[in-house]
Structure formats: C-alpha cells, structure tokens
Motif scaffolding. Structure first.
Motif, PDB file in Angstrom:
ATOM      1  N   ARG A 415     -26.808  80.635  -3.663  1.00  0.00           N
ATOM      2  CA  ARG A 415     -26.375  79.250  -3.828  1.00  0.00           C
ATOM      3  C   ARG A 415     -24.895  79.123  -3.503  1.00  0.00           C
ATOM      4  N   GLU A 417     -21.813  76.182  -4.040  1.00  0.00           N
ATOM      5  CA  GLU A 417     -21.467  74.890  -4.606  1.00  0.00           C
ATOM      6  C   GLU A 417     -19.960  74.694  -4.593  1.00  0.00           C
ATOM      7  N   HIS A 432     -21.778  66.909   0.137  1.00  0.00           N
ATOM      8  CA  HIS A 432     -23.212  67.144   0.019  1.00  0.00           C
ATOM      9  C   HIS A 432     -23.396  68.611  -0.354  1.00  0.00           C
ATOM     10  N   GLN A 433     -24.301  68.898  -1.263  1.00  0.00           N
ATOM     11  CA  GLN A 433     -24.646  70.285  -1.546  1.00  0.00           C
ATOM     12  C   GLN A 433     -26.087  70.353  -2.017  1.00  0.00           C
ATOM     13  N   SER A 434     -26.793  71.306  -1.469  1.00  0.00           N
ATOM     14  CA  SER A 434     -28.197  71.470  -1.802  1.00  0.00           C
ATOM     15  C   SER A 434     -28.711  72.744  -1.164  1.00  0.00           C
ATOM     16  N   ASN A 435     -29.556  73.475  -1.900  1.00  0.00           N
ATOM     17  CA  ASN A 435     -30.320  74.573  -1.317  1.00  0.00           C
ATOM     18  C   ASN A 435     -29.443  75.605  -0.618  1.00  0.00           C
ATOM     19  N   LEU A 598     -29.908  71.927   3.963  1.00  0.00           N
ATOM     20  CA  LEU A 598     -29.802  70.915   2.927  1.00  0.00           C
ATOM     21  C   LEU A 598     -31.177  70.292   2.769  1.00  0.00           C
ATOM     22  N   SER A 599     -31.652  70.214   1.554  1.00  0.00           N
ATOM     23  CA  SER A 599     -33.035  69.797   1.347  1.00  0.00           C
ATOM     24  C   SER A 599     -33.240  68.341   1.734  1.00  0.00           C
TER      25      SER A 599
END
Length: 650
Positions: A415, A417, A432-435, A598-599
């Motif tokens: 991960r 972040e 933006h942050q994801s996956n 990014l999901s």
C-alpha cells in the motif's frame, strides 16, 4: 626532454591531476568544495579501474590506501539536525554485532565488470582488483562518515521534475516494522544462524548461503568460489566476517548494501510528450501544435487507436517506442549528482547537486508561487552553493508517503498512502489514493507513486492454500494434514509454538520466517517521467487504460488548457512516477512493469443484467453499450452525463 623514454606512470598521473585542477580552477564559477567533501570522483575512478586494472607482478602485495580519520571526514553542517537527516536511515547493527564499518548503502562495484587480467583462479589478480575496488569504496564510505547517527524511519528522496525539484520522504515499512529495522534484524539473524554456537567464519557463512538457495536466491555459490568470494568481500583481510562485509556479500546480487535505494533515469524527459503517440494521433496536420479543430475532434482522433474496438484505449495499444523501454534502465544513471531522482543516503556529490539545482526550473512544481530552491537560497544570491544544497537533508519535505509491504504471506498487496503534504499544495492539487497507488495532480505536474511486490520463496503459505489443507475446517492443521515434503523440511513441534498439536496459519508463517528470502527486507525504487506523459495525464484513474468516459472528456480537458486557443506538447502537464518494488533483483524487469491500479467501481457487484451491458468492464455503461432506446438510456442516466454509473443502476 625525456630522451624518448616513457614518462613514469606516477608522474603521468601527477601531471594529469595538475592539468585537471587548473582547468577546474579556470572554469568553475562556484566556490571550492568544503574539506568535508571527497576530492575523488568515485564514478570516474571506477571507470578508470575497469579500463586499466592495477599492474603488479606475481606474488606482489598491493598496499592499501590508508583510510582517513573520522576527524578528516566528518561532515559539519550546523543547520542539519542529525535525527532528521534521511542519511541516518543507514541501519546500524545492535551492540551484539558491532561492525568496524557502517553500511552506507552505496552502490557496490560489480565484481564481474572489473577486469582482473586473468582466469578466476588467479588469486593474486583477484586480490589486487579487490584491493583497488576497496580503496574506492573506502573513499565513498568515508564521505558518509558524518551521517552516522540515530536511525530514521523515513527515507529522503530528491526528485527533479520538468517543473522543478521535490523533496519526498518515504516511511517504508514491512508490516508495522520500519524497513531499516527489519533489515538489521534479518542480517543479524542470518549471522546467528550461520555461526551456530561458534564465532562466525567466512566458510560457515558461505556454507549457510549455499545450503539455502531459496533464502538467498539469485546467484548461488559453490565451494569452488569460496576463495574468490573471500578476496572480494573480506575487505580488511582479517579473515573475520564483520557486519558491513556480511551485508555487502549477502546483497551482492542487487549491488545495494542497504535496505533502500532510489535510482533515476532521464530517458523519458521531454520526449514523453514531444514524441507521445497520443499527441501524434491528435495532431492531424503534423504542426506540433493542436488547433481548435483538432481539440474539438480529439475523441474521434483518439478512437482510431482503439485497435480492438472495445471503446477504450489500453496502454498496449499505443503504438509508441516509448512504451516501458528497457533502454531507460539498462544503463541506470546513479551518479548521485542531482540530474535524476535519487535517495539522499550515503555518498552525495553536493557540489554537482548544487549545479543541478541552479539549472532547475524555479516555478512552482504543482502551481505554487515557488519551489524548494527558493527555500534553499539562504543568502539570496540566486544561486545554490554546496552548503545550501546540503540543507536538503533538513528542509521540510514537500510530500511524505507511507509505503507498506506485507509480512510474508499475509495475502495483502503493498500500500502507498499520503501522510503529509506541504500546506501550500493543499488548495491547488487533487489527491487520489487507492489500491497501492497515489496521485497528486497540480497545474504543472502529476506525481504518481506505486508499489509492486514479487516476494518469493517456499515460506509463502497463502490463506487459500491453508484452507485447502484444513480438511476438518477447524482453523488448525494437525500433523496428518501437513504434506510429507513439508514435514521433512520443517519440524512440526518447532512450528507449533503453543504446543496444542495444531498449526495455525500464523504459526506456520512465523515459524518459516527465517527461511524467507532476504529480498523481503530490501526495497528498490525507480523514479522517472511516465513513458507517455500525455497518456498518463489523461488516464485519470491510473488503470493504464483510457475508458470510454475518459475518451469522451479529452476535448473538454484540452480546451481548458489551451490558453491561446492552441496547445503544444509541453503545454500539457508532465507526469512523474516513483515506483517502489520488492523482490529478487533478477526479477526487476517484472517487478517494475507490474503496476497496480487506482480502483474503479467494480461492475461485478452490479446486477447480472447491468454487468452484461458493461462490455468493456470500465465501470460505466455508455450509449454505445446500451441495448435499449435513447429514451430508455436517458431515463436511466439521471445526471445526463452520457453514462450510466453505479449510483444510477442502484
């Protein structure tokens, strides 16, 4: 004047050095480097050694250069708080294993690249080459002498972009444990295992490594190589493996004797937009400029790149020589002089880094009034000297990331972040942050950070495999449920830490941890501009695909940027990628070509009738995919944006 006799080799070196010094004195506009910086250009010396191996006769011992005292090499920088300096992230062993030299994290010369002037069993030639390499490494390590101190959890990175430089800190962790701590603990555990009940010897260490190829991987060694290995890694010739020597030997495949290293490349700089396949498709008249007609027709122009007709453009469909080109990394630029991304750990040529800062853009990286260079220029003379460049170590970070890799076989993905962003960026960037992916997008630049994990080894027991073995579904494996090959390699009783006669997934993975690959505690990173900067800018969710929605929105986004009605390639903001990777060095190509995404809204959660309509699986149902009438589509498209999304389906 020499009567035709060749000039003595030593005098040639003296004359060459004098000439070089005079040339530098005549052309260098900057003040001379302070005495805490080494006079030796390490990269140049290594190149010289590679092309000109030391001359000696058989049986002649090559005298080692005397190492300067710490008083001569200590870096004095009153502005830098040692506790905050990222260079202090260089790990130190515990008091139980006190090294004579500290791990600096400098790239180690590849033994295979050094000409030794004879076959591998020519022991004197190998010894001479090892000594010559050692003298260069000593100079490099001495340069980092002053950075020894309290261990930091954060790795500081210098990231030069086309919009100006950034200071990025990374808190890298293995589970909840700081990477540097995990690295030291793992090395110390290997030393203890190899030594057993006796004092560690080189032969014992070599035997341990040879007997555990799954742990040390990569380049296995055999008994016939022991003598050569001893000459290459026993730097002080005392025949005792010391901590720093052990680290360099264990991590020789990566040539990085440290838990972390960031290397950079400028291969894609500027050409990732000037030669972008996306821009070429938009620029129908080949004028290197997009006019209003070309901007209005952007969707139609880009649709021609959709070779498989699925109404989206995959990165693989972009016909460009810039696609993840191996040439960008085949000769990685690790000069540590500031031209490319690098960590600020170990040896740094601050004088050359100051030159790089002087020619860097002074504009705000994301659109802020000014970048870090203005903060470094303490005396206001509009130039950066070596002393001011050093304050990069203690200056506030522009961006701080947390990069977390899972422990062993937890079944999780790494991960990334954002844990801190400079206050001046907060109001001008989109986050933006994801996956496992983050994106920070401003007016001039998009910074992307991703992490990939290819940890390997038989230590990995995923939950799915454990569940398959657990025949009675009681959450534990008794001895009858363990495969015979596993029982031959591991003791059931040793794994059963609570002695209840059953093994949990946690007990198995923790008990097998000593046999986990050593590469689980080393992270390597790359920093460079995105191969196709315009594709990256348009790919809002970073899934390496331009979805139907993204393609329909290209024209509007280009219009917003076309201040005078036209657009040049460099008017479109650049994208810079920091990629953190873990795994065996011989799999680096695979590690750094594996990008998480990014999901996007998962259409699998939709009703079956809706899933069948989302033909290209991009999380939206477009009019082209909708099987009904325009009126029916309009009724379902409640916000009238031209797509039926998850909220409208529910």
């Amino acid at each position: 004047m020499n009567g035709g006799r060749p000039i003595n080799r030593c005098w040639r070196l003296v004359l060459g050095s004098a000439c070089a010094a005079m040339c530098m004195a005549g052309c260098d506009r900057k003040p001379a480097a302070s005495n805490d910086e080494p006079d030796t250009d390490v990269a140049a010396v290594l190149e010289h050694l590679t092309e000109n191996p030391p001359e000696h006769s058989a049986g002649q011992s090559v005298e080692r250069l005397e190492k300067p005292s710490s008083a001569d090499t200590q870096i004095e920088d009153p502005s830098a708080d040692v506790d905050q300096v990222a260079a202090a992230a260089v790990p130190s062993p515990s008091a139980a294993m006190v090294p004579s030299e500290q791990v600096t994290g400098d790239l180690e010369p590849d033994p295979d690249s050094i000409s030794i002037g004879g076959p591998s069993d020519d022991s004197e030639s190998i010894a001479a080459s090892a000594d010559a390499v050692d003298s260069v490494e000593d100079a490099t390590e001495d340069a980092a002498e002053g950075s020894r101190g309290k261990q930091s959890d954060r790795m500081r990175m210098f990231v030069p972009t086309t919009s100006g430089p950034l200071i990025v800190d990374a808190d890298i962790r293995i589970g909840n444990q700081p990477l540097a701590s995990a690295f030291v603990r793992r090395v110390e555990s290997i030393i203890e295992e190899a030594a057993g009940d006796s004092e560690l010897t080189w032969d014992a260490l070599f035997d341990h490594v040879a007997a555990n190829p799954n742990v040390f991987g990569g380049n296995p060694i055999n008994e016939g190589q022991y003598k050569n290995m001893l000459r290459l890694y026993d730097k002080n010739r005392n025949k005792k493996p010391e901590y720093n020597e052990v680290v360099k030997f264990l991590f020789r495949d990566s040539r990085i004797a440290a838990p972390f290293r960031l290397v950079g490349s400028d291969f894609y700089r500027q050409i990732n937009r000037m030669q972008s396949a996306m821009f070429m498709a938009l620029d129908e008249d080949d004028s290197h400029r997009l006019d209003q007609l070309e901007i209005e027709g952007a969707h139609e122009s880009l649709s021609r790149l959709d070779h498989n007709g699925d109404q989206r453009i995959d990165f693989a469909e972009v016909d460009s020589e810039l696609r993840d080109d191996d040439r960008a990394w085949s000769n990685r630029r690790v000069s540590r002089r500031g031209e490319v991304a690098m960590d600020l750990i170990g040896y740094i040529d601050w004088q050359m880094l100051s030159y790089a800062l002087d020619v860097s853009p002074r504009q705000g990286v994301f659109g802020e009034p000014e970048n870090v260079i203005a903060r470094l220029d303490k005396n206001g003379d509009d130039t950066i000297d070596a002393g001011e460049a050093k304050t990069l170590l203690s200056a506030p970070a522009d961006v701080t990331l947390r990069v977390e890799f899972p422990v062993l076989a937890s079944g999780e993905s790494p991960r990334v972040e954002i844990i801190h962003l400079s206050p001046e960026f907060e109001s001008i960037v989109q986050r933006h942050q994801s996956n496992g992916v983050i994106s920070i997008k401003g007016r001039n630049l998009r910074l992307i950070a991703v992490a990939s994990d290819l940890r390997g080894g038989r230590n990995q027991i995923p939950p799915e495999a454990f569940a398959a073995l657990d025949a009675d579904r009681d959450g534990g494996l008794d001895e009858s449920e363990i495969p015979a090959p596993a029982l031959q390699e591991y003791s059931f009783d040793d794994l059963d830490s609570d002695g209840d006669g059953k093994l949990t997934l946690k007990e198995i993975n923790e008990g097998m941890a000593p046999k986990a690959p050593i590469w689980n505690v080393q992270v390597r990173a790359r920093g460079a501009e995105a191969p196709d900067g315009i594709f990256s800018w348009l790919d809002e969710n970073l899934d390496r695909t331009l979805s139907t929605r993204e393609l329909h929105g290209v024209g509007a986004r280009l219009r917003a940027m076309a201040g005078d009605g036209t657009l040049q390639p460099t008017d479109i903001p650049d994208s810079f990628v920091l990629h953190f990777g873990r795994g065996q060095p011989n799999r680096d190509e695979e590690i750094f070509s594996t990008l998480p995404k990014l999901s996007v809204e998962n259409s699998k959660a939709w009703p079956r009738w809706a899933q069948s309509m989302d033909i290209n699986r991009d999380g939206d149902i477009s009019w082209e995919e909708f099987p009904g009438t325009r009126e029916q589509f309009g009724e379902m498209d409640a916000n009238h944006d031209g797509f039926i999304d998850s909220d409208e389906i529910r």
